[in-house]
Write a protein that holds these residues in place. Structure first.
Motif, PDB file in Angstrom:
ATOM      1  N   THR A 119       0.827  -1.206   0.000  1.00 29.81           N
ATOM      2  CA  THR A 119       0.000   0.000   0.000  1.00 29.81           C
ATOM      3  C   THR A 119       0.863   1.258   0.000  1.00 29.81           C
ATOM      4  O   THR A 119       0.487   2.265  -0.609  1.00 29.81           O
ATOM      5  N   ARG A 120       2.024   1.215   0.652  1.00 25.54           N
ATOM      6  CA  ARG A 120       2.917   2.372   0.588  1.00 25.54           C
ATOM      7  C   ARG A 120       3.377   2.615  -0.845  1.00 25.54           C
ATOM      8  O   ARG A 120       3.353   3.761  -1.321  1.00 25.54           O
ATOM      9  N   MET A 121       3.776   1.557  -1.549  1.00 24.78           N
ATOM     10  CA  MET A 121       4.252   1.726  -2.918  1.00 24.78           C
ATOM     11  C   MET A 121       3.160   2.264  -3.841  1.00 24.78           C
ATOM     12  O   MET A 121       3.417   3.100  -4.714  1.00 24.78           O
ATOM     13  N   LEU A 122       1.925   1.792  -3.628  1.00 30.89           N
ATOM     14  CA  LEU A 122       0.809   2.291  -4.436  1.00 30.89           C
ATOM     15  C   LEU A 122       0.475   3.742  -4.085  1.00 30.89           C
ATOM     16  O   LEU A 122       0.328   4.596  -4.965  1.00 30.89           O
ATOM     17  N   ASP A 123       0.343   4.020  -2.796  1.00 27.91           N
ATOM     18  CA  ASP A 123      -0.061   5.348  -2.355  1.00 27.91           C
ATOM     19  C   ASP A 123       0.961   6.413  -2.737  1.00 27.91           C
ATOM     20  O   ASP A 123       0.593   7.559  -3.049  1.00 27.91           O
ATOM     21  N   GLU A 124       2.239   6.054  -2.703  1.00 29.39           N
ATOM     22  CA  GLU A 124       3.285   7.034  -2.991  1.00 29.39           C
ATOM     23  C   GLU A 124       3.744   6.997  -4.448  1.00 29.39           C
ATOM     24  O   GLU A 124       4.677   7.713  -4.825  1.00 29.39           O
ATOM     25  N   GLY A 125       3.087   6.137  -5.246  1.00 25.79           N
ATOM     26  CA  GLY A 125       3.367   6.122  -6.678  1.00 25.79           C
ATOM     27  C   GLY A 125       4.682   5.486  -7.077  1.00 25.79           C
ATOM     28  O   GLY A 125       5.213   5.759  -8.155  1.00 25.79           O
ATOM     29  N   TRP A 126       5.203   4.621  -6.225  1.00 27.08           N
ATOM     30  CA  TRP A 126       6.469   3.975  -6.544  1.00 27.08           C
ATOM     31  C   TRP A 126       6.316   2.881  -7.595  1.00 27.08           C
ATOM     32  O   TRP A 126       7.238   2.633  -8.375  1.00 27.08           O
ATOM     33  N   ALA A 127       5.177   2.201  -7.594  1.00 26.13           N
ATOM     34  CA  ALA A 127       4.969   1.078  -8.518  1.00 26.13           C
ATOM     35  C   ALA A 127       3.474   0.907  -8.770  1.00 26.13           C
ATOM     36  O   ALA A 127       2.645   1.253  -7.923  1.00 26.13           O
ATOM     37  N   SER A 128       3.148   0.371  -9.947  1.00 24.93           N
ATOM     38  CA  SER A 128       1.751   0.105 -10.302  1.00 24.93           C
ATOM     39  C   SER A 128       1.309  -1.242  -9.738  1.00 24.93           C
ATOM     40  O   SER A 128       2.141  -2.059  -9.302  1.00 24.93           O
ATOM     41  N   ALA A 129       0.001  -1.491  -9.768  1.00 25.14           N
ATOM     42  CA  ALA A 129      -0.516  -2.784  -9.341  1.00 25.14           C
ATOM     43  C   ALA A 129       0.075  -3.911 -10.180  1.00 25.14           C
ATOM     44  O   ALA A 129       0.429  -4.975  -9.656  1.00 25.14           O
ATOM     45  N   GLU A 130       0.212  -3.672 -11.499  1.00 25.58           N
ATOM     46  CA  GLU A 130       0.795  -4.704 -12.379  1.00 25.58           C
ATOM     47  C   GLU A 130       2.243  -4.989 -12.013  1.00 25.58           C
ATOM     48  O   GLU A 130       2.671  -6.155 -11.959  1.00 25.58           O
ATOM     49  N   ALA A 131       3.015  -3.930 -11.756  1.00 22.67           N
ATOM     50  CA  ALA A 131       4.425  -4.117 -11.419  1.00 22.67           C
ATOM     51  C   ALA A 131       4.583  -4.889 -10.110  1.00 22.67           C
ATOM     52  O   ALA A 131       5.459  -5.754  -9.982  1.00 22.67           O
ATOM     53  N   ILE A 132       3.737  -4.584  -9.141  1.00 23.38           N
ATOM     54  CA  ILE A 132       3.815  -5.266  -7.845  1.00 23.38           C
ATOM     55  C   ILE A 132       3.464  -6.744  -7.993  1.00 23.38           C
ATOM     56  O   ILE A 132       4.199  -7.622  -7.512  1.00 23.38           O
ATOM     57  N   ASP A 133       2.351  -7.036  -8.657  1.00 27.91           N
ATOM     58  CA  ASP A 133       1.949  -8.438  -8.787  1.00 27.91           C
ATOM     59  C   ASP A 133       2.902  -9.230  -9.672  1.00 27.91           C
ATOM     60  O   ASP A 133       3.178 -10.410  -9.406  1.00 27.91           O
ATOM     61  N   ASP A 134       3.437  -8.621 -10.725  1.00 27.71           N
ATOM     62  CA  ASP A 134       4.416  -9.323 -11.562  1.00 27.71           C
ATOM     63  C   ASP A 134       5.676  -9.634 -10.760  1.00 27.71           C
ATOM     64  O   ASP A 134       6.269 -10.714 -10.904  1.00 27.71           O
ATOM     65  N   SER A 135       6.092  -8.703  -9.904  1.00 22.34           N
ATOM     66  CA  SER A 135       7.282  -8.932  -9.077  1.00 22.34           C
ATOM     67  C   SER A 135       7.071 -10.091  -8.111  1.00 22.34           C
ATOM     68  O   SER A 135       7.991 -10.870  -7.846  1.00 22.34           O
ATOM     69  N   ILE A 136       5.851 -10.208  -7.597  1.00 23.88           N
ATOM     70  CA  ILE A 136       5.536 -11.302  -6.677  1.00 23.88           C
ATOM     71  C   ILE A 136       5.438 -12.625  -7.424  1.00 23.88           C
ATOM     72  O   ILE A 136       6.066 -13.622  -7.047  1.00 23.88           O
TER      73      ILE A 136
END
Length: 322
Positions: free
Chosen positions: A203-220
């Motif tokens: 949620t920090r990465m999303l809220d602060e614009g560090w990464a998109s939902a796609e980038a986060i899920d692909d990384s996982i």
């Protein structure tokens, strides 16, 4: 406890119907009840749909579907469900008042030899349990969908007879589940505590614009999960080298996010009616795909992945056989 033991399932919702299915597949006769007649009917329908999905994935045979469903009997009242039960599972809403009422009704209607379990995750239910149930009351916490995800957390309270914990652990092992036994109730256990930490960072990465939902899920999916599926976290560290882990800790490169109790991104999604799969969108847009189709595809994917991981573990073991 063996496969002929009678099971009572209190609650026919997301977890309740799945747990009824877990035990029916293992051979148990199950009585399932819910305060809502509509939810009870839906629970039976969801169980039937889940079995069809398992047939599609080759996890069970078509000929086994009818006998499994026949072992699950919907009943109108809690008293009828628990009246002759050997093992009672509470899977109702995480609400102290509701659970307190359910436990009182169980004490009044169940045999004095019945074991009682709660599927609670973060709520310490032992202070809510009547004195007469304390010695035979345990927690068995499952993960959705429980007929596919084998992990089950088992914990006792201050007065739980340790023999009951061993009985349930051994039984679940015997039917192919992966029970983890805790010496005492630990809110969130292991898996949910790790998920909670990940959720804070996500949620920090999303809220602060560090990464998109796609980038986060692909990384996982393509980074973390692929390795952890066969190694876990600590064995993965062994392969990386513990000297590397030690250096990472000493460098203090990571600062945990603040625990704010909310996420701006999440609040906006909810305000816009984007509640997840059931509403057609959440962090992702699911287009014209219906919830039942999405759940079916999820389950088929999980079943195929589970089979692949089991094959890898059997053919290329990374630790000595027990």
């Amino acid at each position: 406890m063996d496969n002929s033991s009678k099971v009572a399932l209190i609650g026919a919702g997301l977890m309740g119907h799945g747990l009824a299915l877990v035990h029916a597949i293992a051979g148990h006769p199950v009585k399932m009840t819910d305060i809502s007649e509509a939810q009870l009917a839906t629970g039976m329908e969801l169980a039937a749909n889940a079995l069809e999905t398992m047939v599609s994935a080759g996890a069970i045979a078509r000929a086994d579907v009818a006998p499994i469903l026949a072992r699950i009997t919907p009943v109108a009242t809690l008293a009828e469900a628990v009246g002759d039960a050997d093992f009672i599972i509470e899977a109702v809403v995480e609400n102290r008042e509701v659970k307190t009422q359910v436990y009182a009704e169980i004490e009044a209607a169940a045999p004095q030899t019945a074991l009682i379990a709660s599927n609670t995750s973060y709520l310490d239910v032992f202070p809510l349990v009547p004195a007469g149930l304390q010695s035979r009351f345990i927690i068995t916490h499952w993960y959705t969908p429980p007929y596919i995800i084998d992990l089950v957390d088992i914990a006792g309270g201050p007065e739980t007879d340790p023999a009951h914990l061993t009985t349930i652990r051994d039984h679940y092992r015997a039917i192919g589940k992966k029970p983890v036994l805790f010496e005492r109730f630990t809110p969130g256990y292991v898996a949910n505590r790790l998920q909670a930490a990940m959720t804070l960072e996500i949620t920090r990465m999303l809220d602060e614009g560090w990464a998109s939902a796609e980038a986060i899920d692909d990384s996982i999916k393509y980074g973390l999960a692929l390795r952890m599926a066969t190694m876990g976290a600590l064995m993965k560290a062994d392969f990386t080298g513990l000297d590397m882990t030690r250096r990472s800790l000493s460098n203090k490169m990571y600062t945990p996010p603040e625990v704010k109790g909310y996420s701006e991104t999440l609040e906006k999604l909810v305000a816009d009616g984007k509640m997840g799969v059931m509403s057609g969108s959440g962090y992702f847009d699911y287009g014209d795909m219906k919830p039942d189709e999405l759940f079916r595809n999820r389950d088929i994917g999980l079943l195929k992945l589970k089979a692949a991981v089991e094959t890898v573990e059997a053919e290329t073991p990374l630790s000595p056989k027990e």
